[in-house]
Design an enzyme around this catalytic site. Structure first.
Site, PDB file in Angstrom:
ATOM      1  CB  VAL A  86       0.202  -4.575  -5.319  1.00 20.54           C
ATOM      2  CG1 VAL A  86       1.120  -5.699  -4.989  1.00 20.54           C
ATOM      3  CG2 VAL A  86      -0.728  -4.860  -6.628  1.00 20.54           C
ATOM      4  CB  CYS A  87       1.391  -0.984  -1.349  1.00 18.15           C
ATOM      5  SG  CYS A  87       2.278  -0.300  -2.689  1.00 18.15           S
ATOM      6  N   PRO A  88      -0.946  -2.913   0.342  1.00 15.85           N
ATOM      7  CG  PRO A  88      -3.016  -2.327   0.152  1.00 15.85           C
ATOM      8  CD  PRO A  88      -1.673  -1.999  -0.626  1.00 15.85           C
ATOM      9  CB  ILE A  96       2.193  -3.501   4.249  1.00 14.44           C
ATOM     10  CG1 ILE A  96       3.060  -2.498   3.252  1.00 14.44           C
ATOM     11  CG2 ILE A  96       2.506  -2.960   5.714  1.00 14.44           C
ATOM     12  CD1 ILE A  96       2.592  -1.184   2.961  1.00 14.44           C
TER      13      ILE A  96
END
Length: 180
Positions: free
Chosen positions: A52-54, A57
């Site tokens: 999920v993080c990328p 970002i």
């Protein structure tokens, strides 16, 4: 957890810079004194090399110019080291063109100082702080580890905060303000 009206904590963290400089392997120091006089968007993600993080970002990175047009800077923070951030940028196609710095909070000082450490996971929650030029938190939101946030909503909130007006539900820049 810190909330609206609280002073954002002091920090001094090593970062992978945004833009092409970030791919050169040269690190920079970013502190609460950096970009003095600007609004700051500080968002935390749990850890690098996840799923999920990328997406978040990259979405914040794509809005870097929109934030800059509003006299704001964006700082992304996780508990990973600057070396892990750099490796992720170099090996994740979507992060290669990232326009915002990735700050390394390896001692977890900022994560704990803001109160966004996930109790059982040992990583930061998906927290976002909008901090005014005086270092006062004007907005904070936190998502569960499994749900990504909407950076476009942070642009809308920043617009509302900078207007110094009463903004109704779903207000966006150009809409009418509430007149009392």
């Amino acid at each position: 957890m810190l909330t609206v009206g609280d002073k954002f904590p002091s920090f001094d963290l090593t970062a992978v810079p945004g833009g092409p400089e970030g791919l050169k392997g040269e690190f920079v120091q970013i502190s609460d004194k950096s970009d003095a006089g600007k609004w700051k968007i500080v968002f935390f993600w749990p850890k690098d090399f996840t799923f999920v993080c990328p997406t978040e970002i990259v979405a914040f990175g794509k809005l870097a110019k929109d934030f800059a047009d509003r006299d704001a800077v964006v700082y992304g923070v996780s508990i990973d080291s600057e070396f892990v951030h750099l490796n992720w940028r170099l090996h994740h196609e979507d992060l290669k063109g990232l326009q915002i710095p990735m700050l390394a909070d390896i001692k977890r000082e900022l994560t704990e100082g803001t109160g966004v450490m996930a109790k059982d996971a040992g990583v930061a929650l998906r927290a976002t702080f909008v901090v005014d030029p005086q270092g006062i938190i004007r907005h904070v939101s936190v998502n569960d580890l499994s749900v990504g946030r909407n950076p476009q909503e942070i642009v809308r909130i920043l617009d509302g905060l900078q207007s110094d007006e009463l903004c109704p539900c779903n207000w966006k820049q150009g809409d009418d303000f509430i007149k009392v």
